[in-house]
Scaffold this motif. Sequence first.
Motif, PDB file in Angstrom:
ATOM      1  N   ASN A  37     -55.077  17.539   1.438  1.00 46.90           N
ATOM      2  CA  ASN A  37     -56.110  16.569   1.092  1.00 46.90           C
ATOM      3  C   ASN A  37     -55.586  15.396   0.259  1.00 46.90           C
ATOM      4  N   SER A  55     -55.762  11.168   4.565  1.00 50.76           N
ATOM      5  CA  SER A  55     -55.066  12.263   3.888  1.00 50.76           C
ATOM      6  C   SER A  55     -53.920  12.729   4.788  1.00 50.76           C
ATOM      7  N   GLU A  58     -55.492  14.429   7.750  1.00 50.33           N
ATOM      8  CA  GLU A  58     -56.054  13.470   8.712  1.00 50.33           C
ATOM      9  C   GLU A  58     -54.953  12.742   9.477  1.00 50.33           C
TER      10      GLU A  58
END
Length: 548
Positions: A37, A55, A58
């Motif tokens: 994260n 992040s 992501e």
Amino acid sequence: MTSELISLRRPEMIRSGAWKDNIITDFLDKAVDGQPNKTAIISYRVAEEDSHRLSFLELDQHVTRMAAGLAGMGVNKGDVVSCQLPNGWQMTALHLACIRIGAILNPLMHIFREHELRFMLRHAQSKVLVVPKMFRAFNHQAMAEGLRKDLPDLEHLLVIGGEGLQSFEDQLLNRAWEKETDITALFAERRIHADDIIQILFTSGTTGEPKGVMHTSNTLFSNIFPYAERLHLNSEDIVFMGSPMAHQTGFLYGLMMPVYLGATVVLQDLWQPDFARQVIAREKPTYTMASTPFLSDLVEQAASHPQDLESLRIFVAAGAPIPSALVEKALNTTRFKVASAWGMTENGAVTLTHPEDPPSRAIESDGVPLPFMEVKVVDLDGNACPANTEGNLLVRGASLFVGYHKRPELYEVDADGWFGTGDLARIDEQGYIRITGRTKDVVIRGGENIPIMEIENLLYKHPDINTVALVGFPDKRLGERVCAYITLNEGAASMTLDDIKAYLAEQQVSKSYFPEYLVISDDLPRTPSGKLQKFKLREQAKTIRLDQ
């Protein structure tokens, strides 16, 4: 030939610990496992005044989908994927996606136009080209579409912000490619070795055509590891990168190094000093690297907004000597340390001052070699020069590139591994180098190499021009600018600088390569054999002042 060159170097590189056989996705996996994260990328767009955050998790999800998508579109291991993109998360993700499936990334500067791109894309045999729809009020999509008829190998044009089959978003991000294939099997099958080519980056030279510098994971990471160590960088640092990631500086230290460190990187797509100051104030980066004009701009910003730059701990400047007055001003207005570096596309940063060095070192030198790299200065006969004596600069070591794409004859590395840089330099008793000039016919304007011979060849085709010589002249901010010395054909009308620029624009040359001063002469200095004496023109050009 490339594999032979690598295999010859490999035993010593492994023994010394320079090549560790890492690939960048190993570090992405580590970051996703340990800090999913944590913010990986903050991507700012100046014109739109917006930003996008990802992040590490992501980023990895985007990379997985893009990699599967590229493979699904027919990109095979060893294929070249080119991109002409400003700094942004898409370029980082594209490189990582290419690594996942064994493709080679070919970053192209956003300033290039048809003349440069036509050659580079054909030479690289690019299978995919990724461009923005618009950037800096220029239609990159239209230019790329116009080039396609000249690019038989180009199968896919993907446009960020585009539509339909050319939409980067629709084709690579909005389709769940990862659900249409066995990702684990695909990535295992396509996993590269650290000695595979992963990057082709074109550099301007003196041959009249750009050369495609080839690097592997081992050559690039053998530069990044000691570079980060010398600057004491770690995962707690925040990298700010305003230098283009299509240059080796931005690619190594703004794209690859943050992933290796597991650090956050803040990207700015277009250099605008006031915007950069505001971004730095907001995101609190601790490190950046750029050419000297960027340093000058930030120091100017700090004069009126010193608190905005307080987070910066170190600024590494390269591409031109750092004026002593600029370092003195930085000391008085900022908290960051100014370091000096020298390098080239073929090596990354080769020399770098230590953060612990006194400020004078950044003014008077370009640093000492990084671990696993060596430099020496030789005379015209190849003999080592005494300390503080100018000569030709040679370099060898772990981060030396592994050849020019499809031009093995230009890989001029001797039997002992020394590569001629084309620069003149001297080395002091402590091993610090100072670049004193260049043997290559290249001008460096604001950190950007200007391909002098290529532009001269185009100007020679002008019906009114008889002789042309382009040389650099000193500029306080950009380091150098370009002056065109010209003689005209008999009967030709007079010519202006605007005429020259208009002609080069017709030849579809990047505006950044245009001359900025023109001298029309009846004759130019020559040797008895008729060769132009450019050194005399360079001396004349030293007196040019654009503000007069």
